[in-house]
Scaffold this active site. Sequence first.
Site, PDB file in Angstrom:
ATOM      1  N   HIS A 150       0.836  -1.211   0.000  1.00 38.94           N
ATOM      2  CA  HIS A 150       0.000   0.000   0.000  1.00 38.94           C
ATOM      3  C   HIS A 150       0.865   1.254   0.000  1.00 38.94           C
ATOM      4  CE1 HIS A 150      -3.061  -2.892   0.851  1.00 38.94           C
ATOM      5  NE2 HIS A 150      -3.974  -1.973   0.678  1.00 38.94           N
ATOM      6  N   PRO A 151       0.512   2.206  -0.861  1.00 39.32           N
ATOM      7  CA  PRO A 151       1.261   3.470  -0.873  1.00 39.32           C
ATOM      8  C   PRO A 151       0.927   4.295   0.370  1.00 39.32           C
ATOM      9  CG  PRO A 151      -0.655   3.672  -2.284  1.00 39.32           C
ATOM     10  CD  PRO A 151      -0.630   2.245  -1.809  1.00 39.32           C
ATOM     11  N   CYS A 185      -8.703   2.801   5.606  1.00 36.50           N
ATOM     12  CA  CYS A 185      -9.637   2.954   4.483  1.00 36.50           C
ATOM     13  C   CYS A 185      -9.945   4.444   4.340  1.00 36.50           C
ATOM     14  CB  CYS A 185     -10.908   2.139   4.751  1.00 36.50           C
ATOM     15  SG  CYS A 185     -12.109   2.254   3.400  1.00 36.50           S
ATOM     16  N   GLU A 209      -7.956   8.072  -6.400  1.00 40.82           N
ATOM     17  CA  GLU A 209      -9.325   8.544  -6.124  1.00 40.82           C
ATOM     18  C   GLU A 209      -9.621   8.516  -4.627  1.00 40.82           C
ATOM     19  OE1 GLU A 209     -11.160   6.897 -10.392  1.00 40.82           O
ATOM     20  OE2 GLU A 209     -11.801   5.998  -8.482  1.00 40.82           O
ATOM     21  N   SER A 259      -6.319   4.115  -5.819  1.00 38.71           N
ATOM     22  CA  SER A 259      -5.695   4.766  -4.668  1.00 38.71           C
ATOM     23  C   SER A 259      -5.736   6.284  -4.834  1.00 38.71           C
ATOM     24  CB  SER A 259      -4.256   4.266  -4.546  1.00 38.71           C
ATOM     25  OG  SER A 259      -3.638   4.885  -3.453  1.00 38.71           O
ATOM     26  N   PHE A 273       1.366   2.467   7.546  1.00 38.11           N
ATOM     27  CA  PHE A 273       0.044   2.716   8.131  1.00 38.11           C
ATOM     28  C   PHE A 273      -0.985   2.587   7.015  1.00 38.11           C
ATOM     29  CE2 PHE A 273      -3.120   4.642  10.772  1.00 38.11           C
ATOM     30  CZ  PHE A 273      -3.829   5.544   9.980  1.00 38.11           C
ATOM     31  N   VAL A 274      -1.991   1.744   7.234  1.00 33.66           N
ATOM     32  CA  VAL A 274      -3.050   1.564   6.237  1.00 33.66           C
ATOM     33  C   VAL A 274      -4.402   1.822   6.887  1.00 33.66           C
ATOM     34  CG1 VAL A 274      -4.198  -0.033   4.636  1.00 33.66           C
ATOM     35  CG2 VAL A 274      -1.694  -0.117   4.912  1.00 33.66           C
TER      36      VAL A 274
HETATM   37  N1  LIG Z   1      -1.688   3.665   3.286  1.00 31.05           N
HETATM   38  C1  LIG Z   1      -3.003   3.684   2.962  1.00 31.05           C
HETATM   39  O1  LIG Z   1      -3.883   3.571   3.807  1.00 31.05           O
HETATM   40  N2  LIG Z   1      -3.308   3.834   1.619  1.00 31.05           N
HETATM   41  C2  LIG Z   1      -4.607   3.862   1.166  1.00 31.05           C
HETATM   42  N3  LIG Z   1      -5.755   3.748   1.824  1.00 31.05           N
HETATM   43  C3  LIG Z   1      -6.799   3.847   0.927  1.00 31.05           C
HETATM   44  O2  LIG Z   1      -7.983   3.808   1.182  1.00 31.05           O
HETATM   45  N4  LIG Z   1      -6.294   4.023  -0.320  1.00 31.05           N
HETATM   46  C4  LIG Z   1      -4.928   4.054  -0.220  1.00 31.05           C
HETATM   47  O3  LIG Z   1      -4.081   4.221  -1.114  1.00 31.05           O
END
Ligand SMILES: NC(=O)NC1=NC(=O)NC1=O
Length: 174
Positions: A67-68, A122, A86, A84, A119-120
């Site tokens: 994930h970026p 939504c 958008e 990503s 860190f990811v």
């Molecule tokens: N590191 C992220 O959480 N990336 C992202 N979350 C998203 O919902 N789109 C992403 O690119």
Amino acid sequence: MDITAVNALPYEDFVNIFGNVVEKCPIITAAVWSRRPFVSLNALEAAISEFIDDLPESGKEGILRCHPDLAGRDLHSGTLTRESREEQARAGMDALSSGEASRMSRLNEEYKTRFGFPFVICARMNDKANILRQLTERCGNERAVERERGIEEVKKICRLRLQGLVLCDAPNKL
Ligand SMILES: NC(=O)NC1=NC(=O)NC1=O
């Protein structure tokens, strides 16, 4: 496209259409293809979720590493995937003040240094204030907690991307 059309797709079309429902992890889509026919969109989503859950910790961390960063290098260099780009734009990641941007960058680096994966979250379910708050709070968690939390967020991102691709009978909800 409805679920009947999804089930009729040849492998190549299936992966071309659904290959990025988990960011830069087409292997997941390629793997779940063999579980068709799916009785519903939820069943397709469940197959993806089960594949992810069955991975070892290293596999889950690998998904997170695909994930970026939010408001990171890929956003600034224009190399984000369409999905990503958008998602990040809708969360205001492309419209941060210089102070917010440097805070995001510092916290993203701190998080990555601590956990070894990014860190990811939504983005479509959060605004920039909440993203910054979550990033600050989650930096203090344990690695195992963040691995699972990040995967939960990956599944939310996947669900929304799937709902954008397949007409589902149930009202869109998370
Ligand atoms: N590191 C992220 O959480 N990336 C992202 N979350 C998203 O919902 N789109 C992403 O690119």
